[in-house]
Design an enzyme around this catalytic site. Structure first.
Site, PDB file in Angstrom:
ATOM      1  N   ASP A 104       0.841  -1.205   0.000  1.00 51.91           N
ATOM      2  CA  ASP A 104       0.000   0.000   0.000  1.00 51.91           C
ATOM      3  C   ASP A 104       0.870   1.247   0.000  1.00 51.91           C
ATOM      4  O   ASP A 104       2.026   1.199   0.417  1.00 51.91           O
ATOM      5  CB  ASP A 104      -0.867   0.075   1.264  1.00 51.91           C
TER       6      ASP A 104
HETATM    7  N1  URA Z   1      -1.094  -5.935   3.882  1.00 48.89           N
HETATM    8  C1  URA Z   1      -1.555  -4.678   3.925  1.00 48.89           C
HETATM    9  O1  URA Z   1      -2.575  -4.404   4.556  1.00 48.89           O
HETATM   10  N2  URA Z   1      -0.872  -3.738   3.272  1.00 48.89           N
HETATM   11  C2  URA Z   1       0.252  -3.979   2.592  1.00 48.89           C
HETATM   12  O2  URA Z   1       0.826  -3.066   2.013  1.00 48.89           O
HETATM   13  C3  URA Z   1       0.726  -5.301   2.559  1.00 48.89           C
HETATM   14  C4  URA Z   1       0.024  -6.260   3.219  1.00 48.89           C
END
Ligand code: URA
Length: 234
Positions: A104
């Site tokens: 993310d």
């Molecule tokens: N899980 C998440 O919630 N975000 C990420 O970036 C990777 C795994």
């Protein structure tokens, strides 16, 4: 480094004199820039050499590891946001690498890139079960029931069922989460389903690979030995 005309001949484009004609006519580009000089020195491992827009062979397989900072989206292009591709040096971009899975915008840590499509699919397939370890800071405190629920396979608030995962409390509001799949916002949603809203997330490990001393925002190329180990895991 080798002469451009030699590389073109070795790639099967034609005889030396045919290659000379092709170069003269401006059909050859090096990293997107037309090149007519047949004695130009090129490195086919790091430079993209095209004839009529088609890349010629010689591009080697690479796997890169980035220590992603917050604020970059995992995409090859985006109209509004900064993308992780902007953190890669130009000589790596021309090798046509793609991110392996996604982190993310707010998540930091280990993100791989490769130009090997087969390896990419093996690494993101949940069936292959490559482990990803995340460090999370979160609201609340992980309890025994949470650990058990993770181990059993959580059901998220929207009904999505997750594969069994590991929750390791490190202290109040701090845990490690180990998962083998990569659903959208997976770790944040898993933690939220147990009322532990994540406030910070960092991927620390993928398979046997760790960030080691790679500074945030930096990228490095994996060695052949590291790639082979990854392949065995994936
Ligand atoms: N899980 C998440 O919630 N975000 C990420 O970036 C990777 C795994």
């Amino acid at each position: 480094m080798e002469r451009l005309d030699k590389f073109l001949c070795d790639s099967g484009l034609g005889t030396r004199s045919q290659v000379k004609q092709i170069l003269k006519s401006g059909r050859v580009t090096v990293d997107g820039v037309p090149e007519k000089d047949n004695s130009r020195k090129v490195d086919p491992d790091t430079q993209r050499i095209c004839v009529d827009g088609e890349t010629l062979g010689g591009m080697r397989r690479v796997v890169l590891m980035l220590n992603k900072p917050a604020g970059y989206v995992t995409a090859t292009a985006d109209k509004k946001e900064k993308t992780v591709m902007e953190l890669l040096p130009r000589e790596m971009l021309v090798l046509d690498v793609r991110p392996v899975g996604r982190l993310d915008k707010a998540t930091e840590g280990l993100l791989l890139f490769t130009n090997d499509g087969n390896l990419l699919h093996r690494l993101i397939s949940p069936r292959k079960g490559v482990k990803k370890i995340y460090y999370a800071r979160h609201e609340g405190e992980a309890q025994e029931e949470d650990i058990a629920a993770f181990a059993q396979g959580l059901t998220l608030r929207d009904g999505t069922v997750c594969l069994p995962a590991e929750l390791t409390p490190l202290g109040p509001g701090e845990s490690l989460v180990t998962v083998c799949e990569g659903k959208y916002h997976q770790v944040r949603r898993m933690m939220a389903s147990r009322n532990m809203t994540v406030t910070y997330l960092e991927r620390r490990q993928e398979g046997m690979l760790t960030l080691e001393n790679l500074p945030r925002g930096e990228v490095r190329e994996l060695t052949e030995t590291e790639i082979e180990k990854l392949e065995q895991e994936g």
